[in-house]
Write a protein that holds these residues in place. Sequence first.
Motif, mmCIF file in Angstrom:
data_model
loop_
_atom_site.group_PDB
_atom_site.id
_atom_site.type_symbol
_atom_site.label_atom_id
_atom_site.label_comp_id
_atom_site.label_asym_id
_atom_site.label_seq_id
_atom_site.Cartn_x
_atom_site.Cartn_y
_atom_site.Cartn_z
ATOM 1 N N ASN A 1 0.825 -1.212 0.000
ATOM 2 C CA ASN A 1 0.000 0.000 0.000
ATOM 3 C C ASN A 1 0.858 1.260 0.000
ATOM 4 O O ASN A 1 0.501 2.257 -0.636
ATOM 5 C CB ASN A 1 -0.926 0.008 1.225
ATOM 6 C CG ASN A 1 -2.028 -1.027 1.115
ATOM 7 O OD1 ASN A 1 -2.415 -1.416 0.015
ATOM 8 N ND2 ASN A 1 -2.521 -1.495 2.251
ATOM 9 N N LYS A 2 1.992 1.222 0.722
ATOM 10 C CA LYS A 2 2.774 2.458 0.802
ATOM 11 C C LYS A 2 3.399 2.823 -0.544
ATOM 12 O O LYS A 2 3.495 4.009 -0.880
ATOM 13 C CB LYS A 2 3.833 2.365 1.897
ATOM 14 C CG LYS A 2 4.877 1.282 1.743
ATOM 15 C CD LYS A 2 5.811 1.308 2.957
ATOM 16 C CE LYS A 2 6.834 0.186 2.921
ATOM 17 N NZ LYS A 2 7.713 0.214 4.118
ATOM 18 N N VAL A 3 3.795 1.829 -1.326
ATOM 19 C CA VAL A 3 4.313 2.129 -2.663
ATOM 20 C C VAL A 3 3.199 2.671 -3.544
ATOM 21 O O VAL A 3 3.388 3.647 -4.290
ATOM 22 C CB VAL A 3 4.958 0.876 -3.291
ATOM 23 C CG1 VAL A 3 5.221 1.102 -4.790
ATOM 24 C CG2 VAL A 3 6.261 0.535 -2.591
ATOM 25 N N ALA A 4 2.027 2.069 -3.465
ATOM 26 C CA ALA A 4 0.893 2.554 -4.259
ATOM 27 C C ALA A 4 0.544 3.991 -3.880
ATOM 28 O O ALA A 4 0.259 4.830 -4.757
ATOM 29 C CB ALA A 4 -0.314 1.640 -4.044
ATOM 30 N N ASP A 5 0.581 4.293 -2.576
ATOM 31 C CA ASP A 5 0.274 5.655 -2.127
ATOM 32 C C ASP A 5 1.331 6.644 -2.617
ATOM 33 O O ASP A 5 1.005 7.776 -3.005
ATOM 34 C CB ASP A 5 0.182 5.693 -0.600
ATOM 35 C CG ASP A 5 -1.042 4.943 -0.073
ATOM 36 O OD1 ASP A 5 -1.955 4.689 -0.877
ATOM 37 O OD2 ASP A 5 -1.062 4.621 1.137
ATOM 38 N N VAL A 6 2.600 6.228 -2.567
ATOM 39 C CA VAL A 6 3.683 7.103 -3.039
ATOM 40 C C VAL A 6 3.491 7.431 -4.520
ATOM 41 O O VAL A 6 3.624 8.588 -4.946
ATOM 42 C CB VAL A 6 5.056 6.440 -2.801
ATOM 43 C CG1 VAL A 6 6.136 7.139 -3.624
ATOM 44 C CG2 VAL A 6 5.423 6.482 -1.322
ATOM 45 N N VAL A 7 3.171 6.430 -5.322
ATOM 46 C CA VAL A 7 2.985 6.644 -6.763
ATOM 47 C C VAL A 7 1.806 7.575 -7.008
ATOM 48 O O VAL A 7 1.880 8.488 -7.855
ATOM 49 C CB VAL A 7 2.787 5.299 -7.484
ATOM 50 C CG1 VAL A 7 2.400 5.519 -8.948
ATOM 51 C CG2 VAL A 7 4.057 4.465 -7.407
#
Length: 503
Positions: free
Chosen positions: A419-425
Amino acid sequence: MADWTETYRPDSLDELRGNDKAREALQEWADTWDDHREAVVLHGSPGVGKTSAAHALASDRGWSVVEMNASDQRTADEIERFAGRAAANATLGGSARSDGDATGATAGRQLVVLDEADNIHGNADRGGAAAITRLVKGASQPVVLIANEYYEMSSALRSATRDVEFRDVSRRSIVPVLRDICRKEGIEYDEAALEAIAERDSGDLRSAINDLQALAEGDRELQVEDVVTGDRDRTKGIFDYLDELIKEDDAEAALKGSYDVDETPDDLIAWIDENVPKDYHGRELADAYGYIAAADRWLGRVRATQEYSYWRYATDNMTAGVAAARREEKGGWTRYGPPSYWSKLGRSRKHRNVRDHVAEAIAEEHGVSVATARREVLPYLAAMTHHCKNRELTVAMAARYDMEAEHVSFVTGSGEDTNKVADVVAEAKALRGDVVEEDEGYFDADDGGDGGAGADGGAGADGGDAADDALDGTADEPDGGGAGVESADASDDDSQSGLDEFL
């Protein structure tokens, strides 16, 4: 004997077999070039006629051709000196020339052809990719780029060009070409033999012509039994073939058996090289590696010259040569496996593509070489964004280099599906939109900030300074100090950033 693919290359687009829609699109691009002044990318599988179409177009219109292919040094300097000078409407010697009436006279025009535009990353350490993008944006002569994999090209280059897709050539389009060559070469042929060649090489006209030449060499009569056909099973076939090559077949059977294996010569040699030592020993192993080395030299010539007719010499050595090196009978069962270096080099082609994309994006953004990006920028970015802990900087990084989830995951070491990578993108995409509207930069002198610690609590300000230095291409070596590097060294997670793939 002359290469038939060159001897019988079409002189006009009207002679080009198959790909009628692509041919019409290319003609339309040339007809309206004065109106749009865009470069065009001809993309599709190898051997479908992309380069031939470019030369045929130039022949139809009386344009001279300036060609740069993979055997040339495609550094920024060389691209600008050769192709760039031609595209700017000058001779290669440097003197300007005139085409006369810019709206009517085109006889003095030059067509600039850049082959393997999807493979520039091999020379991008010296700025080749960025130079080609600048070239197509500023060219005052028609430019044609040739690519096998359209989406391997940078997004900047794709957005600056038109594209025309060439599809695999159908069997019914290949057979007439083979028939015409046979008549011109005085070869008696069985129609079924031509159909068998076209079936085996369906889609790849160049390979079909090369196969015809190889089969007809020294024999002016071609029968269907001369053509080795059969279904190709990639998974089962390679292991069965290795067993036959290494243990059973004589030289002739080993060569013919290779026709049934759906592996390119570059991949087949890797399979053979990996597995021969499991059954060959002593002098026979040394002799086998002598043939493998000879095959590798032929493959090098293919990569340097794009003369795919050399593939047959490579295949002769790696198959017939290796079989001939056997000095004693082999028996029993052997556990053959895929080339071990495939897993060591990146676990998949996708992983290597991600690595190249990140390095090239940084290099193009900051006007540095890819080697500098790997050595002096990525270590700092990886350390400061480890597992996305420095969120503000991670978002800024992803925005600046237009990163997708796979790229953020590669640099930070976080899972691509987290989720954190998706949020960063998602935040990075929003930030890019804001920056475009406000024309602001992504990194300030205070990035890293007073409020953000590095991966192990290193000062954010130090991290920001390191990032600024790195992005200017002036950073010290990775072990030269700085909070970001110290945090990377202190981490217990050796796979945190994928830096082993860069260094």
